[in-house]
Design a protein around this motif. Structure first.
Motif, PDB file in Angstrom:
ATOM      1  N   GLY A 248       0.807  -1.213   0.000  1.00  0.00           N
ATOM      2  CA  GLY A 248       0.000   0.000   0.000  1.00  0.00           C
ATOM      3  C   GLY A 248       0.838   1.260   0.000  1.00  0.00           C
ATOM      4  O   GLY A 248       0.414   2.308  -0.512  1.00  0.00           O
ATOM      5  N   HIS A 249       2.036   1.181   0.559  1.00  0.00           N
ATOM      6  CA  HIS A 249       2.965   2.316   0.556  1.00  0.00           C
ATOM      7  C   HIS A 249       3.919   2.271  -0.630  1.00  0.00           C
ATOM      8  O   HIS A 249       4.858   3.075  -0.693  1.00  0.00           O
ATOM      9  N   GLN A 250       3.672   1.353  -1.569  1.00  0.00           N
ATOM     10  CA  GLN A 250       4.547   1.160  -2.728  1.00  0.00           C
ATOM     11  C   GLN A 250       5.992   0.950  -2.281  1.00  0.00           C
ATOM     12  O   GLN A 250       6.936   1.469  -2.889  1.00  0.00           O
ATOM     13  N   GLY A 251       6.149   0.165  -1.223  1.00  0.00           N
ATOM     14  CA  GLY A 251       7.471  -0.055  -0.669  1.00  0.00           C
ATOM     15  C   GLY A 251       8.114  -1.354  -1.090  1.00  0.00           C
ATOM     16  O   GLY A 251       9.209  -1.677  -0.627  1.00  0.00           O
ATOM     17  N   ILE A 252       7.458  -2.138  -1.956  1.00  0.00           N
ATOM     18  CA  ILE A 252       8.021  -3.424  -2.373  1.00  0.00           C
ATOM     19  C   ILE A 252       8.769  -3.274  -3.695  1.00  0.00           C
ATOM     20  O   ILE A 252       9.982  -3.444  -3.761  1.00  0.00           O
ATOM     21  N   ASP A 259       2.705  -2.971  -7.133  1.00  0.00           N
ATOM     22  CA  ASP A 259       2.441  -2.971  -5.689  1.00  0.00           C
ATOM     23  C   ASP A 259       0.953  -2.937  -5.387  1.00  0.00           C
ATOM     24  O   ASP A 259       0.495  -3.540  -4.405  1.00  0.00           O
ATOM     25  N   THR A 260       0.178  -2.251  -6.225  1.00  0.00           N
ATOM     26  CA  THR A 260      -1.277  -2.231  -6.024  1.00  0.00           C
ATOM     27  C   THR A 260      -1.870  -3.617  -6.231  1.00  0.00           C
ATOM     28  O   THR A 260      -2.741  -4.052  -5.459  1.00  0.00           O
ATOM     29  N   LEU A 261      -1.397  -4.334  -7.246  1.00  0.00           N
ATOM     30  CA  LEU A 261      -1.880  -5.692  -7.482  1.00  0.00           C
ATOM     31  C   LEU A 261      -1.509  -6.614  -6.322  1.00  0.00           C
ATOM     32  O   LEU A 261      -2.313  -7.463  -5.904  1.00  0.00           O
ATOM     33  N   ILE A 262      -0.297  -6.477  -5.794  1.00  0.00           N
ATOM     34  CA  ILE A 262       0.111  -7.271  -4.631  1.00  0.00           C
ATOM     35  C   ILE A 262      -0.800  -6.962  -3.444  1.00  0.00           C
ATOM     36  O   ILE A 262      -1.292  -7.859  -2.755  1.00  0.00           O
ATOM     37  N   GLY A 263      -1.033  -5.660  -3.213  1.00  0.00           N
ATOM     38  CA  GLY A 263      -1.888  -5.260  -2.100  1.00  0.00           C
ATOM     39  C   GLY A 263      -3.306  -5.754  -2.257  1.00  0.00           C
ATOM     40  O   GLY A 263      -3.936  -6.195  -1.282  1.00  0.00           O
ATOM     41  N   MET A 264      -3.830  -5.709  -3.478  1.00  0.00           N
ATOM     42  CA  MET A 264      -5.194  -6.181  -3.725  1.00  0.00           C
ATOM     43  C   MET A 264      -5.303  -7.681  -3.495  1.00  0.00           C
ATOM     44  O   MET A 264      -6.295  -8.155  -2.939  1.00  0.00           O
ATOM     45  N   PHE A 265      -4.288  -8.436  -3.929  1.00  0.00           N
ATOM     46  CA  PHE A 265      -4.339  -9.885  -3.743  1.00  0.00           C
ATOM     47  C   PHE A 265      -4.298 -10.242  -2.258  1.00  0.00           C
ATOM     48  O   PHE A 265      -5.105 -11.048  -1.777  1.00  0.00           O
ATOM     49  N   VAL A 266      -3.365  -9.649  -1.535  1.00  0.00           N
ATOM     50  CA  VAL A 266      -3.205  -9.991  -0.123  1.00  0.00           C
ATOM     51  C   VAL A 266      -4.363  -9.463   0.711  1.00  0.00           C
ATOM     52  O   VAL A 266      -4.982 -10.198   1.491  1.00  0.00           O
ATOM     53  N   PHE A 269      -8.316 -10.046  -1.589  1.00  0.00           N
ATOM     54  CA  PHE A 269      -8.660 -11.444  -1.876  1.00  0.00           C
ATOM     55  C   PHE A 269      -8.430 -12.349  -0.672  1.00  0.00           C
ATOM     56  O   PHE A 269      -9.299 -13.142  -0.307  1.00  0.00           O
ATOM     57  N   CYS A 270      -7.257 -12.239  -0.026  1.00  0.00           N
ATOM     58  CA  CYS A 270      -6.926 -13.165   1.065  1.00  0.00           C
ATOM     59  C   CYS A 270      -7.556 -12.771   2.396  1.00  0.00           C
ATOM     60  O   CYS A 270      -7.951 -13.645   3.171  1.00  0.00           O
ATOM     61  N   CYS A 271      -7.632 -11.476   2.663  1.00  0.00           N
ATOM     62  CA  CYS A 271      -8.041 -11.033   4.005  1.00  0.00           C
ATOM     63  C   CYS A 271      -9.376 -10.294   4.048  1.00  0.00           C
ATOM     64  O   CYS A 271      -9.867  -9.986   5.136  1.00  0.00           O
ATOM     65  N   GLY A 272      -9.956  -9.971   2.893  1.00  0.00           N
ATOM     66  CA  GLY A 272     -11.261  -9.312   2.899  1.00  0.00           C
ATOM     67  C   GLY A 272     -11.221  -7.861   3.310  1.00  0.00           C
ATOM     68  O   GLY A 272     -12.221  -7.316   3.792  1.00  0.00           O
ATOM     69  N   LEU A 273     -10.077  -7.182   3.132  1.00  0.00           N
ATOM     70  CA  LEU A 273      -9.942  -5.764   3.472  1.00  0.00           C
ATOM     71  C   LEU A 273      -9.648  -4.963   2.213  1.00  0.00           C
ATOM     72  O   LEU A 273      -8.733  -5.318   1.449  1.00  0.00           O
ATOM     73  N   SER A 274     -10.378  -3.896   1.979  1.00  0.00           N
ATOM     74  CA  SER A 274     -10.146  -3.058   0.801  1.00  0.00           C
ATOM     75  C   SER A 274      -8.842  -2.285   0.958  1.00  0.00           C
ATOM     76  O   SER A 274      -8.717  -1.435   1.841  1.00  0.00           O
ATOM     77  N   ILE A 275      -7.877  -2.560   0.086  1.00  0.00           N
ATOM     78  CA  ILE A 275      -6.598  -1.857   0.170  1.00  0.00           C
ATOM     79  C   ILE A 275      -6.766  -0.391  -0.222  1.00  0.00           C
ATOM     80  O   ILE A 275      -6.056   0.482   0.291  1.00  0.00           O
ATOM     81  N   GLY A 276      -7.726  -0.113  -1.118  1.00  0.00           N
ATOM     82  CA  GLY A 276      -7.976   1.282  -1.501  1.00  0.00           C
ATOM     83  C   GLY A 276      -8.516   2.087  -0.346  1.00  0.00           C
ATOM     84  O   GLY A 276      -8.076   3.216  -0.093  1.00  0.00           O
TER      85      GLY A 276
END
Length: 310
Positions: A248-252, A259-266, A269-276
Motif C-alpha cells: 500500500g505504501h509502494q514499498g516493495i 504494488d497495487t496488485l500485490i496489495g489487492m491480492f493480499v 482477496f486473502c483477508c477481505g480488506l479493501s486496500i484502496g
C-alpha cells in the motif's frame, strides 16, 4: 492565472474560500482540484495539506520525476516564507474576500497553538454552572455527575498538553525551521544509504514464514483441531497484512501498478480488506501524525480513554 504570478497570503486564502484545493510545494502554488479524486494515496491526504507548505510531505512520498509533473498544476508562486493555514477539513475558516488576510489563524505559531487549545478547553457554560450550584445545595440532577467527570478529565488532558509544551521544542518559527532542516538532512542520508530500497532476500524469508504458518493451519484442520487451526489461520491473516501494508505504501517494487496488485491480492482477496479504503485513511496517519482531528482511529480512542464520548 499565470504560472509565474506572485500570490499573496490573502490571494491563496480567497482561492481556498472559493473552494479550490490549494497546496504549496517548493514555493509553487498548486491547484489540485482535478487531481483530488484521482490521487492514488486518497483525497484525505491532500485535503489535510490545503493551505499548507507540503514540500517535505510531497518529497518523501513521491519520486523526483513525479514531482516535476506537478508543475502542470501550478497557478503561481509565493515570494516569502509561508505561514501555514489550518486546512478547512480541520476547521480552518476562510473569508470570501481578496482584501486582507482572512481570519483563519494568527501568524505567530505559539498563538496558533494556544488558539487551537482553547477550542477544546473552553470554560463550562452558565447553565452548567447553575446545575453544579444546585448540586452543592442538595438538588442532584441525574446528568451532573457525568458532566463533572467530563470537566475533570478535560482538565487532566489540558495539564498533560501544557506539560508537553514545556518539555518539547518551542513552536516559534526559528526552532521549527531548524527541525525541518534536520529532517531534510536525515531524509537525504537515509536515501543515500539505500534504506528506502526493498531487501528482497528478507521478503523471501517472510514468504517461507507465511508458508509454514499456512501449512500448520492445514495440518491442524486435517486432524480436526478446529480451535488450533482457527488460531493459526487468524495468525496467518494477521502476518500477511504486513505485506499488504508495504504494498500500500509502494514499498516493495516502488511500481504503482505492481504494488497495487500485490496489495489487492493480499488484502482484498486473502483477508477481505479493501486496500484502496485502507490507503485513503492510513496515509493521513503518516502525514498528520497522532493528531486527534486527523488520525482516523485517534478521535474515538481519545473519547473512550478520557470518558468524553457518548
Amino acid at each position: 492565472m499565470h504560472q509565474s504570478k506572485v500570490l499573496t497570503r490573502a490571494d491563496v486564502a480567497a482561492l481556498i474560500a472559493a473552494g479550490d484545493t490549494i497546496v504549496i510545494n517548493e514555493g509553487n502554488v498548486l491547484r489540485l482540484n482535478g487531481w483530488l479524486d484521482h490521487h492514488p494515496g486518497g483525497r484525505l491526504v491532500i485535503q489535510h495539506m490545503v493551505g499548507r507548505d507540503a514540500t517535505d510531505e510531497i518529497s518523501i512520498y513521491h519520486s523526483s520525476k513525479l514531482i516535476r509533473t506537478m508543475n502542470h498544476y501550478r497557478i503561481g508562486r509565493i515570494s516569502a516564507d509561508w505561514v501555514n493555514f489550518t486546512p478547512p477539513i480541520r476547521g480552518g475558516l476562510f473569508a470570501q474576500s481578496t482584501k486582507g488576510c482572512p481570519s483563519d489563524i494568527p501568524a505567530d505559531p505559539i498563538s496558533v497553538h494556544a488558539e487551537q487549545l482553547s477550542q477544546f478547553f473552553s470554560p463550562p457554560s452558565p447553565s452548567l454552572d447553575l446545575r453544579l450550584q444546585d448540586h452543592s445545595m442538595g438538588s442532584v440532577p441525574d446528568a451532573v455527575p457525568d458532566l463533572q467527570t467530563s470537566i475533570d478529565n478535560t482538565e487532566l488532558v489540558k495539564q498533560a498538553l501544557e506539560n508537553d509544551l514545556s518539555q518539547y521544542p518551542s513552536l516559534d518559527a526559528v526552532t521549527q525551521q531548524a527541525i525541518v532542516e534536520k529532517y531534510r538532512d536525515l531524509h537525504q542520508k537515509i536515501k543515500a544509504e539505500g534504506y528506502y530500497d526493498c531487501n528482497y532476500r528478507e521478503y523471501g524469508k517472510e514468504m517461507v514464514r507465511y508458508l509454514c504458518i499456512f501449512t500448520a493451519f492445514l495440518i491442524a484442520l486435517k486432524y480436526e483441531w478446529f480451535i488450533t487451526s482457527a488460531a493459526l489461520l487468524g495468525f496467518f491473516w494477521h502476518q500477511i497484512m504486513f505485506t499488504a501494508h508495504d504494498a500500500g505504501h509502494q514499498g516493495i517494487t516502488h511500481n504503482f501498478v505492481i504494488d497495487t496488485l500485490i496489495g489487492m491480492f493480499v488484502a482484498d482477496f486473502c483477508c477481505g480488506l479493501s486496500i484502496g479504503w485502507w490507503k485513503s485513511s492510513h496515509n493521513v496517519h503518516h502525514l498528520v501524525t497522532n493528531h486527534h482531528a486527523s488520525g482516523p482511529t485517534l478521535s474515538w480512542i481519545l473519547h473512550a480513554d478520557n470518558g468524553l464520548g457518548a
